[in-house]
Design a protein around this motif. Structure first.
Motif, PDB file in Angstrom:
ATOM      1  N   GLU A  94       0.962  -1.137   0.188  1.00 31.11           N
ATOM      2  CA  GLU A  94       0.030   0.109  -0.022  1.00 31.11           C
ATOM      3  C   GLU A  94       0.809   1.365   0.004  1.00 31.11           C
ATOM      4  O   GLU A  94       0.453   2.359  -0.411  1.00 31.11           O
ATOM      5  N   LEU A  95       1.997   1.187   0.539  1.00 31.15           N
ATOM      6  CA  LEU A  95       2.951   2.460   0.585  1.00 31.15           C
ATOM      7  C   LEU A  95       4.136   1.966  -0.416  1.00 31.15           C
ATOM      8  O   LEU A  95       5.042   3.017  -0.378  1.00 31.15           O
ATOM      9  N   ALA A  96       4.042   1.290  -1.443  1.00 30.44           N
ATOM     10  CA  ALA A  96       4.976   1.222  -2.318  1.00 30.44           C
ATOM     11  C   ALA A  96       5.403   2.593  -3.136  1.00 30.44           C
ATOM     12  O   ALA A  96       6.608   2.631  -3.624  1.00 30.44           O
ATOM     13  N   GLY A  97       4.348   3.279  -3.382  1.00 30.68           N
ATOM     14  CA  GLY A  97       4.655   4.625  -4.138  1.00 30.68           C
ATOM     15  C   GLY A  97       4.981   5.749  -3.203  1.00 30.68           C
ATOM     16  O   GLY A  97       5.158   6.698  -3.636  1.00 30.68           O
ATOM     17  N   TRP A  98       5.391   5.463  -1.785  1.00 31.02           N
ATOM     18  CA  TRP A  98       5.573   6.527  -1.084  1.00 31.02           C
ATOM     19  C   TRP A  98       7.208   7.124  -0.753  1.00 31.02           C
ATOM     20  O   TRP A  98       7.809   5.786  -0.509  1.00 31.02           O
ATOM     21  N   PHE A  99       7.328   8.318  -1.450  1.00 27.76           N
ATOM     22  CA  PHE A  99       8.894   8.626  -1.194  1.00 27.76           C
ATOM     23  C   PHE A  99       8.749   9.959  -1.578  1.00 27.76           C
ATOM     24  O   PHE A  99       7.679  10.434  -2.239  1.00 27.76           O
ATOM     25  N   LEU A 100       9.822  10.542  -1.258  1.00 31.57           N
ATOM     26  CA  LEU A 100       9.977  12.019  -1.801  1.00 31.57           C
ATOM     27  C   LEU A 100       9.918  12.207  -3.127  1.00 31.57           C
ATOM     28  O   LEU A 100      10.424  11.184  -3.750  1.00 31.57           O
ATOM     29  N   ASP A 101       9.629  13.271  -3.664  1.00 35.61           N
ATOM     30  CA  ASP A 101       9.740  13.719  -5.122  1.00 35.61           C
ATOM     31  C   ASP A 101      11.229  13.591  -5.731  1.00 35.61           C
ATOM     32  O   ASP A 101      12.176  13.931  -5.201  1.00 35.61           O
ATOM     33  N   PRO A 102      11.625  12.415  -6.728  1.00 33.80           N
ATOM     34  CA  PRO A 102      12.687  12.229  -6.866  1.00 33.80           C
ATOM     35  C   PRO A 102      13.412  13.546  -7.558  1.00 33.80           C
ATOM     36  O   PRO A 102      14.517  13.768  -7.419  1.00 33.80           O
ATOM     37  N   GLU A 103      12.615  14.424  -8.130  1.00 35.99           N
ATOM     38  CA  GLU A 103      13.275  15.663  -8.891  1.00 35.99           C
ATOM     39  C   GLU A 103      13.884  16.596  -7.815  1.00 35.99           C
ATOM     40  O   GLU A 103      14.737  17.311  -8.196  1.00 35.99           O
ATOM     41  N   ALA A 104      13.188  16.628  -6.522  1.00 36.31           N
ATOM     42  CA  ALA A 104      13.755  17.521  -5.559  1.00 36.31           C
ATOM     43  C   ALA A 104      14.988  17.085  -4.941  1.00 36.31           C
ATOM     44  O   ALA A 104      15.775  17.925  -4.177  1.00 36.31           O
ATOM     45  N   GLN A 136      17.517  15.322  -6.883  1.00 35.78           N
ATOM     46  CA  GLN A 136      18.361  14.829  -8.090  1.00 35.78           C
ATOM     47  C   GLN A 136      19.676  15.024  -7.786  1.00 35.78           C
ATOM     48  O   GLN A 136      20.651  14.356  -7.959  1.00 35.78           O
ATOM     49  N   THR A 137      20.204  16.284  -7.549  1.00 35.72           N
ATOM     50  CA  THR A 137      21.483  16.677  -7.175  1.00 35.72           C
ATOM     51  C   THR A 137      21.965  15.767  -5.964  1.00 35.72           C
ATOM     52  O   THR A 137      23.444  15.439  -6.207  1.00 35.72           O
ATOM     53  N   ASP A 138      21.182  15.593  -5.005  1.00 30.93           N
ATOM     54  CA  ASP A 138      21.500  14.829  -3.851  1.00 30.93           C
ATOM     55  C   ASP A 138      21.945  13.394  -4.272  1.00 30.93           C
ATOM     56  O   ASP A 138      22.803  12.681  -3.899  1.00 30.93           O
ATOM     57  N   ALA A 139      21.217  12.714  -5.207  1.00 32.50           N
ATOM     58  CA  ALA A 139      21.333  11.408  -5.587  1.00 32.50           C
ATOM     59  C   ALA A 139      22.561  11.401  -6.403  1.00 32.50           C
ATOM     60  O   ALA A 139      23.388  10.200  -6.461  1.00 32.50           O
ATOM     61  N   VAL A 140      22.911  12.320  -7.408  1.00 30.76           N
ATOM     62  CA  VAL A 140      24.124  12.360  -8.118  1.00 30.76           C
ATOM     63  C   VAL A 140      25.380  12.352  -7.083  1.00 30.76           C
ATOM     64  O   VAL A 140      26.605  11.751  -7.338  1.00 30.76           O
ATOM     65  N   ILE A 177      15.775   6.084  -6.176  1.00 30.87           N
ATOM     66  CA  ILE A 177      15.138   6.269  -7.400  1.00 30.87           C
ATOM     67  C   ILE A 177      15.697   7.297  -8.351  1.00 30.87           C
ATOM     68  O   ILE A 177      15.851   7.388  -9.486  1.00 30.87           O
ATOM     69  N   ALA A 178      15.982   8.561  -7.604  1.00 30.16           N
ATOM     70  CA  ALA A 178      16.583   9.445  -8.487  1.00 30.16           C
ATOM     71  C   ALA A 178      17.651   9.198  -9.094  1.00 30.16           C
ATOM     72  O   ALA A 178      18.345   9.580  -9.826  1.00 30.16           O
ATOM     73  N   GLY A 179      18.607   8.348  -8.246  1.00 23.86           N
ATOM     74  CA  GLY A 179      19.659   7.827  -8.767  1.00 23.86           C
ATOM     75  C   GLY A 179      19.511   6.958 -10.210  1.00 23.86           C
ATOM     76  O   GLY A 179      20.304   7.014 -11.030  1.00 23.86           O
ATOM     77  N   GLU A 180      18.527   6.188 -10.232  1.00 24.06           N
ATOM     78  CA  GLU A 180      18.172   5.119 -11.454  1.00 24.06           C
ATOM     79  C   GLU A 180      17.739   6.323 -12.360  1.00 24.06           C
ATOM     80  O   GLU A 180      18.350   5.815 -13.650  1.00 24.06           O
ATOM     81  N   ILE A 181      17.143   7.374 -12.230  1.00 26.14           N
ATOM     82  CA  ILE A 181      16.940   8.303 -13.265  1.00 26.14           C
ATOM     83  C   ILE A 181      18.072   8.724 -13.705  1.00 26.14           C
ATOM     84  O   ILE A 181      18.213   8.848 -15.015  1.00 26.14           O
ATOM     85  N   ALA A 182      19.059   9.255 -12.932  1.00 34.19           N
ATOM     86  CA  ALA A 182      20.621  10.022 -13.398  1.00 34.19           C
ATOM     87  C   ALA A 182      21.008   8.907 -14.312  1.00 34.19           C
ATOM     88  O   ALA A 182      21.857   9.322 -15.292  1.00 34.19           O
TER      89      ALA A 182
END
Length: 384
Positions: free
Chosen positions: A240-250, A252-256, A350-355
């Protein structure tokens, strides 16, 4: 004449007794009177009471009454008419079918998705018993995202509810219709505060929510259950909470930065790498969990606790309530909140996967919108 004709005086007393209820007249006693006695009794009764005598005379002039009584009553009515007294009874009042006020009679809510959106179905009983099903998607930061619906039969409603339970990814629960209407009122207040408007289709439903007041705020437990709080990140493992996370766009720099730290060619100890990762996660939490954001996440958790309890997931409800209580505690350092750490860590991954080009940013955006993503609620218009 009858063998023992009754005098006018006893007959007059029968007529007087019938004034309270014309249908209760003693017909047998009247029928025993002579034509002369009846005529005298009815004449004097009509003369003394005028228009007030009409109801009794009208009943006694009906076809079901003895012929002599009927004739005497008709003559009395004729004499009254000659005096200008209205003798025609008023038409029987027609039954009035009143238009019932429109009111919410049943309602259902979905669980909340990772963008803060949930679906709501509210069943209204409109004029003359007609049913109207209003379907909405509500978001806790954007208000009403979508609204649809229309007339529905009870049979069709049962079919839709069965399909809802069978096909939806998120659980749905029935709720107090007044609270559901209050959630819509709350969403309308949000539109007003940020100077936006609900979808144009809301105009068709506006009258249903005109007098609605916002739902009563949910309150967290008075104290934080430390043991449950420590386990609160386990909630993120639930489907039920699989989609709960902070917005990856916010983040993105931290993920890099996190990817670079992990892939650095410098020979760093595991401890230093762990400290670097913890610092990045702590910075994200400190930046992204403002007091307003903490209240928003706490509210989502409390709403989910209600859902969990209704589907008999008591342990999950307890973890959600503990996490919410800790978010509400302004004195508590949010960087050490296990659930907040889990939200940030998942967003960074997730943001790392996007990068790295492995995921599309659009597919995992947490920005509210009408598009149904995996695990998000659907409205009947989308189902159709």
């Amino acid at each position: 004449m009858t063998d023992n004709p009754a005098g006018a005086a006893p007959l007059r007393r029968v007529l007087e007794a019938a004034r309270a209820d014309a249908t209760s007249a003693d017909l047998a006693s009247l029928a025993s009177g002579s034509a002369e006695a009846l005529d005298e009794a009815f004449r004097s009764f009509a003369k003394d009471h005028g228009a007030d005598a009409v109801p009794v005379l009208t009943v006694l002039a009906s076809e079901r009454v003895d012929r002599n009584v009927r004739r005497a009553a008709k003559r009395a009515l004729y004499r009254l008419a000659q005096r200008g007294v209205a003798t025609k009874p008023l038409a029987a009042p027609q039954p009035v079918v009143r238009r019932q006020p429109e009111r919410a009679t049943r309602a259902w809510l979905s669980a909340i998705d990772g963008s803060g959106s949930r679906a709501a179905w509210i069943l209204f009983e409109a004029g003359y018993g007609a049913l109207e099903l209003c379907s909405l998607i509500l978001n806790d930061s954007a208000g009403i995202i979508e609204i649809a619906g229309g007339h529905i039969s009870k049979k069709r409603l049962d079919v839709e509810l069965a399909a809802l339970r069978a096909e939806q990814k998120l659980p749905w629960v029935e709720t107090d219709p007044i609270r559901a209407v209050g959630l819509v009122a709350e969403a309308l207040g949000l539109h007003a505060s940020v100077q936006t408007s609900p979808p144009a289709a809301f105009g068709r439903w506006q009258r249903f929510f005109g007098a609605a007041t916002p739902a009563t705020p949910l309150t967290p437990p008075a104290s934080v259950d430390a043991a449950a709080l420590e386990r609160s990140a386990e909630l993120l493992e639930l489907p039920e909470l699989a989609g709960w996370f902070l917005d990856p766009e916010a983040v993105q720099t931290d993920a890099v930065d996190l990817l670079q730290a992990r892939e650095s060619r410098l020979v760093l100890s595991d401890q230093i790498k762990a400290e670097r990762e913890a610092a990045i996660i702590g910075g994200v939490i400190e930046r992204e969990f403002s007091p307003e954001a903490r209240r928003r996440w706490a509210r989502r958790l409390l709403e989910m606790a209600i859902v969990f309890r209704q589907i008999e997931r008591v342990e999950a409800a307890g973890l959600a309530e503990a996490a919410a209580a800790a978010f509400y505690d302004a004195a508590r350092d949010v960087r050490h909140h296990p659930f907040a750490i889990g939200l940030a860590r998942r967003a960074l991954e997730i943001a790392g996967e996007i990068a790295l080009g492995r995921l599309s940013a659009a597919d995992v955006s947490r920005k509210p919108g009408p598009v149904t993503a995996s695990g998000s609620p659907e409205s009947p218009s989308q189902r159709a």
